[in-house]
Design a protein around this motif. Structure first.
Motif, PDB file in Angstrom:
ATOM      1  N   LYS A 237      31.466  48.648  37.984  1.00  0.00           N
ATOM      2  CA  LYS A 237      32.305  48.265  39.000  1.00  0.00           C
ATOM      3  C   LYS A 237      33.527  49.095  39.282  1.00  0.00           C
ATOM      4  O   LYS A 237      34.044  49.076  40.231  1.00  0.00           O
TER       5      LYS A 237
ATOM      6  N   GLY B 239      48.416  38.785  32.972  1.00  0.00           N
ATOM      7  CA  GLY B 239      48.743  40.243  32.975  1.00  0.00           C
ATOM      8  C   GLY B 239      49.852  40.581  31.939  1.00  0.00           C
ATOM      9  O   GLY B 239      49.656  41.525  31.119  1.00  0.00           O
TER      10      GLY B 239
ATOM     11  N   ASN C 115      45.798  42.864  38.267  1.00  0.00           N
ATOM     12  CA  ASN C 115      46.623  41.766  37.414  1.00  0.00           C
ATOM     13  C   ASN C 115      47.158  42.120  36.174  1.00  0.00           C
ATOM     14  O   ASN C 115      48.125  41.720  35.900  1.00  0.00           O
ATOM     15  N   ARG C 116      46.705  43.188  35.547  1.00  0.00           N
ATOM     16  CA  ARG C 116      46.662  43.318  34.086  1.00  0.00           C
ATOM     17  C   ARG C 116      46.668  44.855  33.743  1.00  0.00           C
ATOM     18  O   ARG C 116      46.865  44.767  32.667  1.00  0.00           O
TER      19      ARG C 116
ATOM     20  N   ALA D 215      33.977  32.599  33.103  1.00  0.00           N
ATOM     21  CA  ALA D 215      35.060  33.367  33.536  1.00  0.00           C
ATOM     22  C   ALA D 215      36.336  33.162  32.296  1.00  0.00           C
ATOM     23  O   ALA D 215      36.161  31.947  32.158  1.00  0.00           O
TER      24      ALA D 215
ATOM     25  N   THR E 248      38.605  47.066  39.827  1.00  0.00           N
ATOM     26  CA  THR E 248      38.600  45.958  40.817  1.00  0.00           C
ATOM     27  C   THR E 248      39.693  45.335  40.862  1.00  0.00           C
ATOM     28  O   THR E 248      40.936  45.596  40.370  1.00  0.00           O
ATOM     29  N   LEU E 249      40.025  44.387  42.061  1.00  0.00           N
ATOM     30  CA  LEU E 249      41.056  43.788  42.464  1.00  0.00           C
ATOM     31  C   LEU E 249      41.777  42.975  41.150  1.00  0.00           C
ATOM     32  O   LEU E 249      42.896  42.853  40.977  1.00  0.00           O
ATOM     33  N   THR E 250      40.808  42.329  40.423  1.00  0.00           N
ATOM     34  CA  THR E 250      41.328  41.682  39.153  1.00  0.00           C
ATOM     35  C   THR E 250      41.983  42.383  38.116  1.00  0.00           C
ATOM     36  O   THR E 250      42.880  41.955  37.415  1.00  0.00           O
ATOM     37  N   ASN E 251      41.573  43.770  38.175  1.00  0.00           N
ATOM     38  CA  ASN E 251      42.358  44.628  37.191  1.00  0.00           C
ATOM     39  C   ASN E 251      43.579  44.727  37.365  1.00  0.00           C
ATOM     40  O   ASN E 251      44.329  45.265  36.634  1.00  0.00           O
TER      41      ASN E 251
ATOM     42  N   SER F 274      48.388  40.997  28.540  1.00  0.00           N
ATOM     43  CA  SER F 274      47.676  42.133  28.275  1.00  0.00           C
ATOM     44  C   SER F 274      48.672  43.275  28.062  1.00  0.00           C
ATOM     45  O   SER F 274      48.389  44.494  27.121  1.00  0.00           O
TER      46      SER F 274
ATOM     47  N   ARG G  31      46.142  49.743  44.652  1.00  0.00           N
ATOM     48  CA  ARG G  31      44.938  49.588  45.520  1.00  0.00           C
ATOM     49  C   ARG G  31      44.420  51.063  45.823  1.00  0.00           C
ATOM     50  O   ARG G  31      43.292  50.841  46.024  1.00  0.00           O
TER      51      ARG G  31
END
Length: 299
Positions: free
Chosen positions: A23, A197, A31-32, A192, A26-29, A200, A38
């Protein structure tokens, strides 16, 4: 880890970056993974990190692949993976020196693996996650009757007769591969997990610091040469657990058991690579000279 090394002037060398996430970013990445924005969405993670840090003196060599599939064993292997199965695969390379970082809720941790057979390895205290076997997947489908057969046939684009034949015989081949792929996709992703963030970021920073110290042949803690593990948890920042300490090998770990066939080879590699230095070097006589803190290791 990449961000911290990029932000530290004077580091040189070559780093192999490996990440096989199909993938990508992604957007979730966001965060941390501090370096990404973007504009990086959809890019392979290793390639994206290498682009962001391209103006560093470190040469980044990104690969969209699992590290163990690259067929290399670096002098220093740096692990920042998120499953125990992945940790076990990295341990199986038995690199001369290995570092690791991980998070759990609000706790960040970094480990200097070994010494072989004495300190914890990447597999220690990390039993691989259970994986549903092929036979169990077939049994579940058979138990679902014709409705399950029809659903699987439609999902995989295979005739119902072929599905029934495979359920009974479990034959290998193209049809079996497609059916198993469909069943595993239907099983859904793993549950999940809690991720923060700044935890990490702390883990990556600890890992970068230990990377540089290891390449400069410095101990994790000068006054305690046996210390190989450092933990910081944010729930109670003044707690005594926020410190370095020794982490001995897991007596139940098969990867670093004295009887494991690879142990003698790993001990030899570690001895020839020196305690912490390996091929890395630093010039302390002239602080203007770059520190060779990234030569010949992989992340």
């Amino acid at each position: 880890w990449v961000h911290a090394l990029w932000a530290s002037p004077g580091l040189t060398g070559k780093v192999v970056l490996a990440d096989a996430d199909s993938k990508g970013i992604t957007l979730t990445n966001l965060n941390r993974c501090a370096p990404f924005g973007r504009c990086h969405l959809g890019l392979p993670k290793a390639e994206g990190a290498a682009q962001v840090a391209a103006d560093s003196e470190i040469v980044w060599d990104p690969h969209r692949a699992r590290f163990e599939h690259l067929g290399i064993t670096p002098r220093l292997l740096v692990s920042a993976v998120d499953t125990n199965r992945a940790r076990a695969e990295l341990q199986n390379r038995y690199a001369p020196r290995m570092l690791s970082a991980s998070t759990l809720d609000l706790r960040a941790e970094a480990l200097r693996v070994g010494p072989p057979g004495i300190g914890a390895c990447l597999r220690c205290y990390n039993p691989p996650e259970a994986v549903t076997g092929d036979d169990e997947l077939r049994a579940r489908t058979r138990a679902g009757g014709m409705a399950a057969v029809r659903a699987l046939a439609a999902e995989a684009g295979v005739a119902e007769a072929e599905v029934r034949r495979w359920l009974e015989r479990g034959d290998c081949g193209e049809v079996g591969t497609r059916l198993l792929h469909s069943l595993r996709r239907q099983a859904g992703p793993q549950p999940a997990r809690f991720a923060v963030g700044f935890t990490s970021v702390m883990a990556g920073t600890l890992l970068a610091a230990e990377t540089v110290k290891a390449c400069m042949q410095q101990l994790m803690r000068a006054a305690a040469p046996q210390h190989n593990n450092v933990t910081f948890q944010f729930l109670k920042p003044t707690a005594g657990i926020n410190a370095t300490g020794p982490l001995a090998r897991d007596p139940q770990c098969p990867a670093c058991a004295p009887t494991h066939p690879a142990m003698r080879s790993w001990q030899s590699r570690a001895a020839h690579g020196s305690a912490f230095g390996g091929g890395a070097r630093s010039d302390r006589r002239d602080t203007r000279q770059p520190t060779q803190a990234a030569d010949g290791f992989a992340f």
